[in-house]
Scaffold this active site. Structure first.
Site, PDB file in Angstrom:
ATOM      1  N   PHE A   1      -3.597  20.056 -10.237  1.00 24.50           N
ATOM      2  CA  PHE A   1      -3.728  19.641  -8.899  1.00 24.50           C
ATOM      3  C   PHE A   1      -4.294  21.129  -7.996  1.00 24.50           C
ATOM      4  CE2 PHE A   1      -2.425  19.588  -4.094  1.00 24.50           C
ATOM      5  CZ  PHE A   1      -3.699  19.325  -3.588  1.00 24.50           C
TER       6      PHE A   1
ATOM      7  N   ASP B   1      -0.711  25.877 -24.955  1.00 14.30           N
ATOM      8  CA  ASP B   1       0.719  26.125 -24.367  1.00 14.30           C
ATOM      9  C   ASP B   1       0.326  27.804 -23.023  1.00 14.30           C
ATOM     10  OD1 ASP B   1       2.880  25.973 -22.793  1.00 14.30           O
ATOM     11  OD2 ASP B   1       3.839  25.349 -24.025  1.00 14.30           O
TER      12      ASP B   1
ATOM     13  N   THR C   1       5.129  30.705  -4.611  1.00 14.48           N
ATOM     14  CA  THR C   1       5.051  29.647  -3.907  1.00 14.48           C
ATOM     15  C   THR C   1       6.246  29.607  -2.522  1.00 14.48           C
ATOM     16  OG1 THR C   1       6.046  27.244  -3.533  1.00 14.48           O
ATOM     17  CG2 THR C   1       7.245  28.727  -4.950  1.00 14.48           C
ATOM     18  N   ASP C   2       6.228  29.540  -1.465  1.00 12.36           N
ATOM     19  CA  ASP C   2       6.672  29.963  -0.245  1.00 12.36           C
ATOM     20  C   ASP C   2       8.221  29.428  -0.565  1.00 12.36           C
ATOM     21  OD1 ASP C   2       6.459  27.069  -0.369  1.00 12.36           O
ATOM     22  OD2 ASP C   2       5.466  27.526   2.152  1.00 12.36           O
ATOM     23  N   GLU C   3       8.384  28.550  -1.991  1.00 13.89           N
ATOM     24  CA  GLU C   3      10.141  28.352  -1.756  1.00 13.89           C
ATOM     25  C   GLU C   3      10.851  29.410  -2.515  1.00 13.89           C
ATOM     26  OE1 GLU C   3      10.575  24.065  -3.511  1.00 13.89           O
ATOM     27  OE2 GLU C   3       8.022  23.623  -2.806  1.00 13.89           O
TER      28      GLU C   3
ATOM     29  N   TYR D   1      12.887  24.591 -10.049  1.00 10.61           N
ATOM     30  CA  TYR D   1      12.113  24.878 -10.023  1.00 10.61           C
ATOM     31  C   TYR D   1      11.566  26.384  -9.224  1.00 10.61           C
ATOM     32  CZ  TYR D   1       6.655  25.415  -6.867  1.00 10.61           C
ATOM     33  OH  TYR D   1       6.288  25.642  -6.383  1.00 10.61           O
TER      34      TYR D   1
ATOM     35  N   LYS E   1      10.424  29.819 -10.437  1.00  9.55           N
ATOM     36  CA  LYS E   1       8.135  30.885  -9.574  1.00  9.55           C
ATOM     37  C   LYS E   1       9.339  32.332  -9.058  1.00  9.55           C
ATOM     38  CE  LYS E   1       5.127  29.708  -9.201  1.00  9.55           C
ATOM     39  NZ  LYS E   1       4.186  30.087 -10.143  1.00  9.55           N
TER      40      LYS E   1
END
Length: 328
Positions: free
Chosen positions: A7, A53, A116-118, A143, A147
């Site tokens: 995406f 991969d 990511t902000d996560e 996840y 990260k």
């Protein structure tokens, strides 16, 4: 670039083709969340796809050796899937990043790592603060933990080995080519099908939304002008709670704002994300093209209406997966 058929990665490829003259080699495993269709129609003399991969060290080494820069998008990224099967998240997000870093170290190649902000965990709904580059890491899912681990690897390789790298942590993206398992595409496609949107818990969880095109422009700017070893947070001041987003989608289709169902909440569901992108804006002069969330959402809805042939084959399996978890 890695993950360029997914995406956010594919949106970045399209951005580079429109805005620059660079040539792009995409390395993508073509898992369920990626698609060849997202790269169709792009000039073959500028964009090439290598199916493989990111954790394959030999393959990665050869591609990095032949490149001037690497933008590392490849990641397993769906929180729900990480709760069901965390193994692929460790393999891709941590082992894959290690292989990219080792290749960049051997060949002295410029690297930009997408995060990511996560990784920062979450904020209280009434907290006036937002995430900054100094916010301590506090991941809450496999996840986000994977990260966070990959970010730490990048920083260690910069400090220990002199790898020429930058990092960006971005808020929640929306836009074309996003898999229907994700929040906004799931709600849009449910409404297109005449179904009711499905909202976790009470629907008060807040996300800081940014259009994928704005993410792309920020990454390109950081790659060109970002200070090596630095982290930049990317956000467009797009905080909305889930009920508000669903209400906007329903309103677009002329349906009542309360025409949705609340479903079983996700385990460890973060309350709120909010990005302070002051450093990126002040240091590099970046500004979003889509500061108006409603306008960007309308364009995204129109895209899904026009590309039903792309998302339709994935829809039934996605909804069956949610139903098995009691979230349909």
């Amino acid at each position: 670039m890695t993950g360029g058929a997914g995406f956010i990665g594919s949106n970045f490829v399209h951005h580079l083709v429109r805005e620059t003259a660079v040539r792009i080699t995409v390395l993508d495993k073509l898992t369920y969340a990626a698609s060849r269709e997202s790269l169709e129609g792009l000039p073959s003399d500028r964009v090439s796809l290598v199916v493989g991969d990111v954790a394959d060290g030999a393959l990665v080494d050869g591609l990095v050796a032949a490149s001037d820069a690497v933008v590392h998008f490849a990641a397993e990224s769906h929180n729900d899937n990480s709760l069901t099967e965390p193994g692929p998240f460790i393999q891709t997000n941590i082992v894959g990043t290690f292989q990219i870093l080792e290749a960049a170290r051997r060949h002295g190649t410029r690297l930009h790592h997408i995060s990511t902000d996560e990784v920062y965990g979450d904020l209280e709904l009434d907290d006036p603060q937002r995430f900054t580059e100094a916010t301590p890491y506090n991941p809450s899912s496999p996840y986000s933990a994977a990260k966070a681990g990959s970010d730490h690897l990048v920083r260690a390789w910069v400090r220990s080995f002199g790898v020429v790298a930058t990092i960006s942590n971005c808020s929640n993206n929306y836009g074309p080519w996003q898999h229907v398992e994700k929040f906004i595409p799931r709600q849009i496609t449910n409404v297109i099908d005449g179904d009711r949107p499905k909202v976790y818990g009470t629907g008060t969880n807040v996300r800081d939304w940014i259009h994928a095109e704005d993410h792309s422009s920020a990454v390109w700017l950081i790659l060109q002008q970002g200070r090596i070893g630095e982290t930049y947070l990317i956000g467009a001041d797009g905080e909305r709670n889930n009920l508000d987003v669903v209400g906007r989608i329903l309103e677009h289709f002329g349906r009542p704002a309360d025409d949705y169902d609340l479903v079983t909440d996700r385990a460890g569901h973060d309350l709120r994300y909010a990005i302070d992108s002051s450093k990126l804006r002040e240091e590099l002069g970046w500004r979003p093209t889509y500061p108006d969330f409603e306008a960007g959402l309308a364009r995204t809805i129109a895209w899904y209406q026009a590309h039903e042939d792309w998302w339709r084959p994935h829809k039934q399996a996605t909804e069956a997966s949610y139903a098995a978890k009691g979230q349909a």
